[in-house]
Design an enzyme around this catalytic site. Sequence first.
Site, short mmCIF file in Angstrom:
data_model
loop_
_atom_site.label_atom_id
_atom_site.label_comp_id
_atom_site.label_asym_id
_atom_site.label_seq_id
_atom_site.Cartn_x
_atom_site.Cartn_y
_atom_site.Cartn_z
CB CYS A 61 -0.94 0.01 1.20
SG CYS A 61 -0.08 0.23 2.77
CB CYS A 64 4.28 -0.42 1.89
SG CYS A 64 3.16 -1.56 2.73
CG ASP A 473 16.79 27.96 -31.53
OD1 ASP A 473 17.26 29.09 -31.70
OD2 ASP A 473 17.26 26.93 -32.07
CG ASP A 659 18.38 22.61 -32.17
OD1 ASP A 659 18.56 23.81 -31.88
OD2 ASP A 659 18.64 22.14 -33.30
CG ASP A 663 18.68 26.98 -28.03
OD1 ASP A 663 18.61 28.20 -28.29
OD2 ASP A 663 18.64 26.09 -28.90
#
Length: 766
Positions: A61, A64, A473, A659, A663
């Site tokens: 549960c 736990c 970008d 990318d 950036d």
Amino acid sequence: MIYFLPAFRSGHSNPIKSIQNSIKLLRIVHTNFVFGIRQTEFSMTNTKTTTATFPVMGMSCAACANRVDKTLNQQAGVSQAQVNYAAAMATVEYDPLVCSPEALRKAVQDAGYDLLVGKEEETAEEAEQIRNQDYQKLKQKTIGAVLLAFPVAVISMFFMDMPYAGYIAWILSTPVVFWLGRDFFIHAWQQLKHWSANMDTLVANSTGIAYLFSLFNLFFPEFWEQRGVEPHVYFEAASVIIAFILLGRLLEARAKNQTSTAIRKLMNLQPKMVNRLLSDGKTECVPVEKIGKGDHILVKPGEKIAVDGILLEGESYIDESMLSGEPVPVAKREGDKVYTGTINQKGSFTFQAEKVGHETLLAHIIRLVQEAQGSKAPVQRLVDKIAAIFVPTILTLSLLTFIAWYVWAPTEGFTHGLLAAVTVLIIACPCALGLATPTALTVGIGKAAQQHILIKDAFALENMCRVNAIVLDKTGTLTEGTPKVVGEKLYSGFEEYVSVLLAAEMRSEHPLAVSLSEYLRQKGVKPVEISAFESITGKGVMCEYRGEKFWIGSKALAEENVGVLLPDLFSIYFGKGDSLVAAFEVKDALKENSKEAVRQLESYGVEVCMLTGDKESAASEIARQAGITHYEWGVLPDDKERFVLDLQRRGKCVAMVGDGINDSQALARADVSVAMGKGTDVAMDIAMVTLMNSDLALLPRAIKLSRKTVRIIRENLFWAFGYNVVCIPIAAGVLYPVGILLSPMWASAAMAFSSVSVILNSLRLR
């Protein structure tokens, strides 16, 4: 102090903030993935931490999971530990010089659970085997409990006055409680030894009390009869409760297995056996685990590629849809990269293994998904705090319920109080509450992975739904990232001399020449032998073929040779002597789906902005094509970060999409950072979300999935909280004055239904 100089130079007015930002950037730069395990190096202290994910066994549960979580976080050397009950996984960041997986396992075992350590493939396989065995055992116990509990319930409800009814119920219920349900008592005792409690504590208390109370009434009925109370037995309550709970856990286990299908599908992409080339030219079929860096591997048509590498000999078309989502196979030649899990189509080829085991791109993807599914969303922190005090609170409420009935009930106070206390213990199961968030997150992150969206953690998934401003970008995000031929003007003689053009451009190192060469090769053009090749800096190249002079280059070079002014419409001009043969427009074109992606984002109420270091003309053209009204050009990395910060100061929740390394600052500053899958490793490591095929159309899909997942989480929490708020008072007997008193049997059915309903609601994401 030299580490902090860049921060002070950047113009921050607050030196403390500058230092914090510098440290943040240092941590970002030093973050990398080695053998699939993220290691964070802090250059200031030279401390290394390792993040690893371990399967956890024995949890029943949410309490736990909270117990294991607390145990791991208390260990020396552990920086942070998170336990996901739904995924049965623990993600631990620790210092390997102070702590070890074996020490973590010992601590978890002392707490009454188990942690599987070792090689990831082995632990994953072992965990899968254990769970399958546990599922089969649970299935057998459930079937046995239902078969025995059913006649007990029928006798108690319809044939309670038949001879020896109580004894028959006792005989049938005993194996249900103490054999099929023995794990509840074992786990409850283990928790008690550590002065802790969980769901098993509630079940053991409720069924044990109901059974012993009934046993006393069966053999000593005169005790109640002398007091004017008719004795009853509740063997059906104890046996049916255990049967219902076992059934609920069986359905829960089955449903949770479905939430991890994305991981299993990813793992199954790697073949088990491969053909390794020997030094004598022969091949041997070996397990993929035996492949090392530098090994040469033969791939036949239709086979999956086992590890990442570089093609050495042969050529073929490879289905890379598992990475890119594109159904068209990709042509591969000598020197091209090949990736684990992709499928060879027609030709045979040999490649050299470069990345094996945890280093492969597929292993990296699997680890990202596993870590994300094992992480916790901010909303889960509240749930964890509640789960930590839930069981003790319920035990207290159960005791108060008994006392209230015993003191104030006009008749049969002890009996009603005992039954009401048992009912409160049963109905207040914290499992629905504990499953509300992690099941939805596990399904949501798995669904995203299937759509080529890698979400690094639960925080990103939850935070993305709040995004109302996105900064894009230009190069590589909105555009293809590489220049391509998008227009041409051909004149007389082009077909005759096009081979000369290709031969000259193949010798040139200019990026536009590379693009034009690829364009011509795709058209089937073959180069010829040229002579007197000369590169003219800043203008182009010149060469000779069969005694005639040819030139290729800029508008300025063309005007020098042609002798007339030319329109500024093309990038590359090709001519012979004083004649123009062809002109080509080569530029970084807008991706096919970028315009539609921008439209969808705006339809979601998201403000879309574009930033680029390119010149104004290029920026305005791409912005116009994409339908973006707010854009800036000529920006540097610092400018991108400052732009994101300005949006945040305006109250926006900002997502940055990029990318490249340039950036990285803006990605680190944004509320949600998104990297394109074909970008740099730095961008992907910093980013919370990665679009694996670099298709911007995945971004609105990710936002939509985030919003849907968070809505499911809120629904789950509403029903889980509402269930307990409404049912606990009813179980305690507040509706008794109007003739309604919930029995323990129906309480157990309601409890099981609540957990299953939360899981089924989460599975709607699939």
